[in-house]
Design a protein around this motif. Structure first.
Motif, PDB file in Angstrom:
ATOM      1  N   GLU A  76      -0.567 -23.879  60.917  1.00  0.00           N
ATOM      2  CA  GLU A  76       0.062 -22.681  60.362  1.00  0.00           C
ATOM      3  C   GLU A  76       0.630 -21.777  61.458  1.00  0.00           C
ATOM      4  N   ALA A  77       1.378 -22.378  62.354  1.00  0.00           N
ATOM      5  CA  ALA A  77       1.869 -21.674  63.544  1.00  0.00           C
ATOM      6  C   ALA A  77       3.154 -20.889  63.325  1.00  0.00           C
ATOM      7  N   VAL A  78       3.932 -21.251  62.310  1.00  0.00           N
ATOM      8  CA  VAL A  78       5.183 -20.535  62.048  1.00  0.00           C
ATOM      9  C   VAL A  78       5.285 -20.197  60.565  1.00  0.00           C
ATOM     10  N   PHE A  79       5.978 -19.109  60.289  1.00  0.00           N
ATOM     11  CA  PHE A  79       6.206 -18.668  58.922  1.00  0.00           C
ATOM     12  C   PHE A  79       7.672 -18.915  58.597  1.00  0.00           C
ATOM     13  N   LYS A  80       7.916 -19.808  57.657  1.00  0.00           N
ATOM     14  CA  LYS A  80       9.284 -20.169  57.267  1.00  0.00           C
ATOM     15  C   LYS A  80       9.315 -20.385  55.764  1.00  0.00           C
ATOM     16  N   GLY A  81      10.353 -19.874  55.134  1.00  0.00           N
ATOM     17  CA  GLY A  81      10.526 -20.112  53.712  1.00  0.00           C
ATOM     18  C   GLY A  81       9.367 -19.597  52.869  1.00  0.00           C
ATOM     19  N   GLY A  82       8.745 -18.526  53.309  1.00  0.00           N
ATOM     20  CA  GLY A  82       7.674 -17.921  52.536  1.00  0.00           C
ATOM     21  C   GLY A  82       6.315 -18.567  52.688  1.00  0.00           C
ATOM     22  N   ARG A  83       6.177 -19.471  53.660  1.00  0.00           N
ATOM     23  CA  ARG A  83       4.871 -20.107  53.861  1.00  0.00           C
ATOM     24  C   ARG A  83       4.666 -20.424  55.338  1.00  0.00           C
ATOM     25  N   TYR A  84       3.416 -20.642  55.685  1.00  0.00           N
ATOM     26  CA  TYR A  84       3.066 -21.009  57.058  1.00  0.00           C
ATOM     27  C   TYR A  84       3.121 -22.522  57.210  1.00  0.00           C
ATOM     28  N   LEU A  85       3.686 -22.969  58.321  1.00  0.00           N
ATOM     29  CA  LEU A  85       3.852 -24.400  58.584  1.00  0.00           C
ATOM     30  C   LEU A  85       3.199 -24.777  59.905  1.00  0.00           C
ATOM     31  N   ASP A  86       2.755 -26.022  59.975  1.00  0.00           N
ATOM     32  CA  ASP A  86       2.156 -26.564  61.192  1.00  0.00           C
ATOM     33  C   ASP A  86       3.245 -26.984  62.180  1.00  0.00           C
ATOM     34  N   MET A  87       2.900 -26.900  63.464  1.00  0.00           N
ATOM     35  CA  MET A  87       3.773 -27.358  64.540  1.00  0.00           C
ATOM     36  C   MET A  87       3.015 -28.393  65.367  1.00  0.00           C
ATOM     37  N   VAL A  88       3.761 -29.347  65.908  1.00  0.00           N
ATOM     38  CA  VAL A  88       3.196 -30.365  66.778  1.00  0.00           C
ATOM     39  C   VAL A  88       3.704 -30.106  68.199  1.00  0.00           C
ATOM     40  N   PRO A  89       2.804 -29.799  69.143  1.00  0.00           N
ATOM     41  CA  PRO A  89       3.235 -29.702  70.539  1.00  0.00           C
ATOM     42  C   PRO A  89       3.348 -31.106  71.125  1.00  0.00           C
ATOM     43  N   MET A  90       4.408 -31.344  71.876  1.00  0.00           N
ATOM     44  CA  MET A  90       4.636 -32.644  72.509  1.00  0.00           C
ATOM     45  C   MET A  90       5.081 -32.401  73.942  1.00  0.00           C
ATOM     46  N   ALA A  91       4.857 -33.403  74.791  1.00  0.00           N
ATOM     47  CA  ALA A  91       5.290 -33.286  76.186  1.00  0.00           C
ATOM     48  C   ALA A  91       5.619 -34.652  76.752  1.00  0.00           C
ATOM     49  N   LEU A  92       6.451 -34.620  77.768  1.00  0.00           N
ATOM     50  CA  LEU A  92       6.839 -35.824  78.497  1.00  0.00           C
ATOM     51  C   LEU A  92       6.698 -35.522  79.981  1.00  0.00           C
ATOM     52  N   LEU A  93       6.003 -36.395  80.690  1.00  0.00           N
ATOM     53  CA  LEU A  93       5.866 -36.276  82.140  1.00  0.00           C
ATOM     54  C   LEU A  93       6.877 -37.192  82.819  1.00  0.00           C
ATOM     55  N   ALA A  94       7.287 -36.835  83.998  1.00  0.00           N
ATOM     56  CA  ALA A  94       8.225 -37.668  84.741  1.00  0.00           C
ATOM     57  C   ALA A  94       7.713 -39.101  84.873  1.00  0.00           C
ATOM     58  N   ALA A  95       6.426 -39.259  85.094  1.00  0.00           N
ATOM     59  CA  ALA A  95       5.832 -40.588  85.269  1.00  0.00           C
ATOM     60  C   ALA A  95       5.795 -41.402  83.984  1.00  0.00           C
ATOM     61  N   ASP A  96       5.972 -40.760  82.829  1.00  0.00           N
ATOM     62  CA  ASP A  96       5.890 -41.447  81.528  1.00  0.00           C
ATOM     63  C   ASP A  96       7.252 -41.823  80.953  1.00  0.00           C
ATOM     64  N   ARG A  97       8.324 -41.584  81.668  1.00  0.00           N
ATOM     65  CA  ARG A  97       9.669 -41.807  81.112  1.00  0.00           C
ATOM     66  C   ARG A  97       9.888 -43.253  80.713  1.00  0.00           C
ATOM     67  N   ARG A  98      10.609 -43.397  79.600  1.00  0.00           N
ATOM     68  CA  ARG A  98      10.994 -44.738  79.095  1.00  0.00           C
ATOM     69  C   ARG A  98      12.454 -44.985  79.347  1.00  0.00           C
ATOM     70  N   LEU A 129       7.720 -29.345  74.217  1.00  0.00           N
ATOM     71  CA  LEU A 129       8.427 -28.839  73.051  1.00  0.00           C
ATOM     72  C   LEU A 129       7.426 -28.640  71.937  1.00  0.00           C
ATOM     73  N   THR A 130       7.835 -27.941  70.907  1.00  0.00           N
ATOM     74  CA  THR A 130       7.074 -27.899  69.664  1.00  0.00           C
ATOM     75  C   THR A 130       8.049 -28.245  68.547  1.00  0.00           C
ATOM     76  N   VAL A 131       7.543 -28.948  67.559  1.00  0.00           N
ATOM     77  CA  VAL A 131       8.372 -29.412  66.445  1.00  0.00           C
ATOM     78  C   VAL A 131       7.589 -29.215  65.156  1.00  0.00           C
ATOM     79  N   LEU A 132       8.298 -28.889  64.080  1.00  0.00           N
ATOM     80  CA  LEU A 132       7.641 -28.773  62.786  1.00  0.00           C
ATOM     81  C   LEU A 132       6.963 -30.087  62.441  1.00  0.00           C
ATOM     82  N   ALA A 133       5.717 -30.026  62.017  1.00  0.00           N
ATOM     83  CA  ALA A 133       4.981 -31.244  61.668  1.00  0.00           C
ATOM     84  C   ALA A 133       5.667 -31.995  60.532  1.00  0.00           C
ATOM     85  N   SER A 134       6.431 -31.299  59.721  1.00  0.00           N
ATOM     86  CA  SER A 134       7.139 -31.922  58.594  1.00  0.00           C
ATOM     87  C   SER A 134       8.468 -32.566  58.990  1.00  0.00           C
ATOM     88  N   ASN A 135       8.912 -32.377  60.232  1.00  0.00           N
ATOM     89  CA  ASN A 135      10.199 -32.923  60.668  1.00  0.00           C
ATOM     90  C   ASN A 135       9.995 -34.319  61.270  1.00  0.00           C
TER      91      ASN A 135
END
Length: 174
Positions: free
Chosen positions: A152-174, A126-132
């Motif tokens: 600065e991966a997305v343009f929202k509200g008149g400015r560019y915002l950073d995104m955080v890519p995240m991932a979960l592997l089957a072996a890492d499930r909690r 997934l990717t999520v806004l760094a500010s969220n």
């Protein structure tokens, strides 16, 4: 798929007016990676028809309250790659009354159970806004790991915002 509070089911054409109302909520959309766009009923119907034609590689689930059957959100597994056994996850709890009650976590966990246990996927990203911070905390809680920063991966509200890519592997499930 269900627990005591919610259950998941495939979205239906009858869900489109509710989903469209969430898309029209600028405050809600401001928390998501996508841009705000006005979407009319004809576009929603075409979008749903397109989904029906691509169900082999996409799962779109309605998040419903167990007590009332009310649609309160959606979760998606998109772009399923059956060779590499991966997909992209997204979630939206659209009903304001359902936020902050653990419904997002429950829906995420149920969707991940489906992805790993039923569909035999190995990696969910997934990717999520760094500010969220709230969303990042949820994803961290269920086992996702940050994999860098998209500056600065997305343009929202008149400015560019950073995104955080995240991932979960089957072996890492909690």
């Amino acid at each position: 798929m269900n627990n005591d509070t919610i259950f998941l089911r495939e979205i239906e054409r009858g869900d489109l007016p509710t989903i469209n109302a969430w898309r029209a909520d600028k405050a809600l959309v401001s928390l998501l990676g996508g841009a705000f766009r006005y979407v009319g009923p004809a576009i929603d119907n075409a979008w749903f028809d397109s989904y029906l034609g691509s169900r082999a590689n996409n799962v779109r689930l309605a998040v419903c309250l167990a007590s009332t059957r009310e649609l309160v959100g959606v979760t998606y597994l998109l772009g399923i790659d059956w060779v590499n056994r991966c997909a992209e996850f997204s979630i939206q709890i659209g009903a304001e009354s359902a936020r902050g009650r653990g419904i997002g976590e429950a829906a995420t966990r149920l969707t991940l159970d489906h992805a790993f246990d039923d569909l035999n996927l190995n990696r969910i990203s997934l990717t999520v806004l760094a500010s969220n911070a709230r969303a990042i905390a949820l994803y961290d809680k269920v086992g996702f790991r940050a994999e860098g920063l998209l500056r600065e991966a997305v343009f929202k509200g008149g400015r560019y915002l950073d995104m955080v890519p995240m991932a979960l592997l089957a072996a890492d499930r909690r």
